[in-house]
Design an enzyme around this catalytic site. Structure first.
Site, PDB file in Angstrom:
ATOM      1  N   TRP A  20       0.831  -1.197   0.000  1.00  0.00           N
ATOM      2  CA  TRP A  20       0.000   0.000   0.000  1.00  0.00           C
ATOM      3  C   TRP A  20       0.863   1.242   0.000  1.00  0.00           C
ATOM      4  O   TRP A  20       2.069   1.191   0.238  1.00  0.00           O
ATOM      5  CB  TRP A  20      -1.014  -0.015   1.130  1.00  0.00           C
ATOM      6  CG  TRP A  20      -0.497  -0.086   2.563  1.00  0.00           C
ATOM      7  CD1 TRP A  20       0.680  -0.612   3.014  1.00  0.00           C
ATOM      8  CD2 TRP A  20      -1.199   0.366   3.717  1.00  0.00           C
ATOM      9  NE1 TRP A  20       0.766  -0.529   4.367  1.00  0.00           N
ATOM     10  CE2 TRP A  20      -0.375   0.069   4.848  1.00  0.00           C
ATOM     11  CE3 TRP A  20      -2.409   0.974   3.950  1.00  0.00           C
ATOM     12  CZ2 TRP A  20      -0.733   0.386   6.153  1.00  0.00           C
ATOM     13  CZ3 TRP A  20      -2.772   1.283   5.257  1.00  0.00           C
ATOM     14  CH2 TRP A  20      -1.954   0.992   6.335  1.00  0.00           C
ATOM     15  N   ASN A  21       0.211   2.377  -0.312  1.00  0.00           N
ATOM     16  CA  ASN A  21       0.923   3.643  -0.463  1.00  0.00           C
ATOM     17  C   ASN A  21       0.140   4.768   0.190  1.00  0.00           C
ATOM     18  O   ASN A  21      -1.084   4.706   0.338  1.00  0.00           O
ATOM     19  CB  ASN A  21       1.074   4.019  -1.951  1.00  0.00           C
ATOM     20  CG  ASN A  21       1.774   2.965  -2.764  1.00  0.00           C
ATOM     21  OD1 ASN A  21       2.982   2.789  -2.663  1.00  0.00           O
ATOM     22  ND2 ASN A  21       1.021   2.239  -3.584  1.00  0.00           N
TER      23      ASN A  21
ATOM     24  N   HIS B  39     -15.103  29.218 -15.051  1.00  0.00           N
ATOM     25  CA  HIS B  39     -15.096  29.064 -13.601  1.00  0.00           C
ATOM     26  C   HIS B  39     -16.053  30.062 -12.956  1.00  0.00           C
ATOM     27  O   HIS B  39     -16.870  29.705 -12.104  1.00  0.00           O
ATOM     28  CB  HIS B  39     -13.686  29.288 -13.055  1.00  0.00           C
ATOM     29  CG  HIS B  39     -12.747  28.157 -13.270  1.00  0.00           C
ATOM     30  ND1 HIS B  39     -12.097  27.938 -14.462  1.00  0.00           N
ATOM     31  CD2 HIS B  39     -12.341  27.165 -12.435  1.00  0.00           C
ATOM     32  CE1 HIS B  39     -11.322  26.874 -14.359  1.00  0.00           C
ATOM     33  NE2 HIS B  39     -11.444  26.377 -13.137  1.00  0.00           N
TER      34      HIS B  39
ATOM     35  N   HIS C 212     -15.058  26.213  -5.287  1.00  0.00           N
ATOM     36  CA  HIS C 212     -13.716  26.402  -5.857  1.00  0.00           C
ATOM     37  C   HIS C 212     -13.470  27.847  -6.297  1.00  0.00           C
ATOM     38  O   HIS C 212     -12.330  28.308  -6.292  1.00  0.00           O
ATOM     39  CB  HIS C 212     -13.549  25.443  -7.048  1.00  0.00           C
ATOM     40  CG  HIS C 212     -12.271  25.584  -7.807  1.00  0.00           C
ATOM     41  ND1 HIS C 212     -11.041  25.699  -7.209  1.00  0.00           N
ATOM     42  CD2 HIS C 212     -12.027  25.619  -9.158  1.00  0.00           C
ATOM     43  CE1 HIS C 212     -10.100  25.791  -8.126  1.00  0.00           C
ATOM     44  NE2 HIS C 212     -10.675  25.754  -9.323  1.00  0.00           N
TER      45      HIS C 212
ATOM     46  N   ASP D 278     -14.650  20.076 -10.359  1.00  0.00           N
ATOM     47  CA  ASP D 278     -14.682  21.391  -9.721  1.00  0.00           C
ATOM     48  C   ASP D 278     -16.022  21.578  -9.025  1.00  0.00           C
ATOM     49  O   ASP D 278     -17.075  21.539  -9.676  1.00  0.00           O
ATOM     50  CB  ASP D 278     -14.528  22.514 -10.756  1.00  0.00           C
ATOM     51  CG  ASP D 278     -13.146  22.596 -11.361  1.00  0.00           C
ATOM     52  OD1 ASP D 278     -12.214  21.952 -10.838  1.00  0.00           O
ATOM     53  OD2 ASP D 278     -12.994  23.300 -12.375  1.00  0.00           O
TER      54      ASP D 278
ATOM     55  N   HIS E 186     -10.439  15.787 -12.964  1.00  0.00           N
ATOM     56  CA  HIS E 186     -10.941  16.206 -11.657  1.00  0.00           C
ATOM     57  C   HIS E 186     -12.249  16.977 -11.779  1.00  0.00           C
ATOM     58  O   HIS E 186     -12.622  17.457 -12.841  1.00  0.00           O
ATOM     59  CB  HIS E 186      -9.896  17.025 -10.892  1.00  0.00           C
ATOM     60  CG  HIS E 186      -9.528  18.324 -11.531  1.00  0.00           C
ATOM     61  ND1 HIS E 186      -8.514  18.445 -12.451  1.00  0.00           N
ATOM     62  CD2 HIS E 186     -10.026  19.580 -11.369  1.00  0.00           C
ATOM     63  CE1 HIS E 186      -8.404  19.708 -12.828  1.00  0.00           C
ATOM     64  NE2 HIS E 186      -9.318  20.415 -12.194  1.00  0.00           N
TER      65      HIS E 186
ATOM     66  N   HIS F  83      -7.034  19.471  -7.672  1.00  0.00           N
ATOM     67  CA  HIS F  83      -7.270  19.781  -9.088  1.00  0.00           C
ATOM     68  C   HIS F  83      -6.105  19.271  -9.935  1.00  0.00           C
ATOM     69  O   HIS F  83      -5.478  20.012 -10.693  1.00  0.00           O
ATOM     70  CB  HIS F  83      -7.498  21.282  -9.255  1.00  0.00           C
ATOM     71  CG  HIS F  83      -8.679  21.772  -8.468  1.00  0.00           C
ATOM     72  ND1 HIS F  83      -9.947  21.844  -8.985  1.00  0.00           N
ATOM     73  CD2 HIS F  83      -8.775  22.164  -7.180  1.00  0.00           C
ATOM     74  CE1 HIS F  83     -10.790  22.275  -8.057  1.00  0.00           C
ATOM     75  NE2 HIS F  83     -10.101  22.470  -6.944  1.00  0.00           N
TER      76      HIS F  83
END
Length: 257
Positions: free
Chosen positions: A61-62, A207, A79, A75, A73, A69
């Site tokens: 695992w990590n 945006h 944001h 928004d 992804h 973003h």
């Protein structure tokens, strides 16, 4: 047979295809670069915890390090300053993460002009051919930019004047966000806005208008060429980060074949 059973049978039988619109997420994933004095996101990285060794003999695992973003992804409205009092990504109603989607293909125009901007007349031309924009649905804006996603410099396409990537004019962004029934905008570029959108009025209008209207954005999508102009169903699955402005997401489309 129930509707859900019919859907599962259609997926298993191939009459409904599940198309992955998500870019692979790794340390090579292109990320947005803002000029000074603005702060920038960190790139994605994995930090190994254990891998079948004395740190954990039976498991691998990590930890992950990433910005909200980075890569494909989602928004959320919060944001942007225009949506500061609206939903964070954990507050987006689940029912809004499954919605109809249409694809507007401007890839030929973007290939000829990397600064190409979609205008209202382009969308109206599309509607005359394919029908009205979907109520509560997504407009997926195909520019062919996903072909560049394997290389940071080509993807951002910047020179001394700034980045040169296709997008949407300020007038068209306002119209789409405020006067159409769309729920969100999806793009193949690093953000929902054009590379030159810092100089628009208002700056970064996709945006500003979409998130200000309580709508959503999806970016760095891939495989839009595999979708029909209309008829697909989009499934967006961001992490429900409390207080989050967005999240890396797995984005799928269901397409009848």
């Amino acid at each position: 047979m129930s509707v859900l059973a019919q859907l599962l049978a259609a997926v298993a039988g191939g009459s409904v295809e599940v198309v992955d619109l998500t870019a692979p997420l790794s340390e090579r994933t292109p990320i947005l670069r803002l000029p000074e004095p603005f702060a920038n996101t960190v790139p994605f990285s994995l930090r190994e915890i254990s891998r079948y060794d004395d740190r954990g003999p039976a498991w691998y695992w990590n930890d992950i390090v990433t910005g909200e973003h980075v890569g494909t992804h989602f928004d959320a409205p919060v944001h942007w300053a225009t949506g500061r009092d609206r939903e964070d990504v954990s507050q987006v109603p689940p029912g809004r993460l499954v919605a109809p989607a249409v694809v507007l293909d401007a890839s030929a125009r973007a290939a000829a002009d990397p600064d190409f901007l979609l205008e209202i007349d382009h969308v109206r031309d599309w509607e005359r051919e394919h029908g009205a924009l979907p109520d509560g649905g997504w407009l997926l804006y195909r520019t062919g930019w996903d072909a560049r996603s394997g290389d940071q410099e080509s993807f951002l396409n910047a020179d001394e004047t700034g980045p040169h990537t296709p997008g949407i004019s300020a007038e068209c962004a306002r119209w789409l966000a405020e006067e159409t029934p769309l729920i969100g905008l999806g793009t193949e570029t690093v953000g929902t806005d054009a590379g030159a959108a810092h100089g628009f009025d208002p700056p970064f209008p996709c945006h500003s208008y979409f998130l200000g209207a309580g709508k959503y954005g999806l970016t760095q999508l891939q495989n839009l060429a595999r979708l029909p102009a209309r008829g697909a169903v989009l499934l967006a699955s961001p992490l429900p980060i409390v207080g989050g402005s967005g999240s890396p997401a797995r984005v799928l489309a269901l397409v009848e074949r």
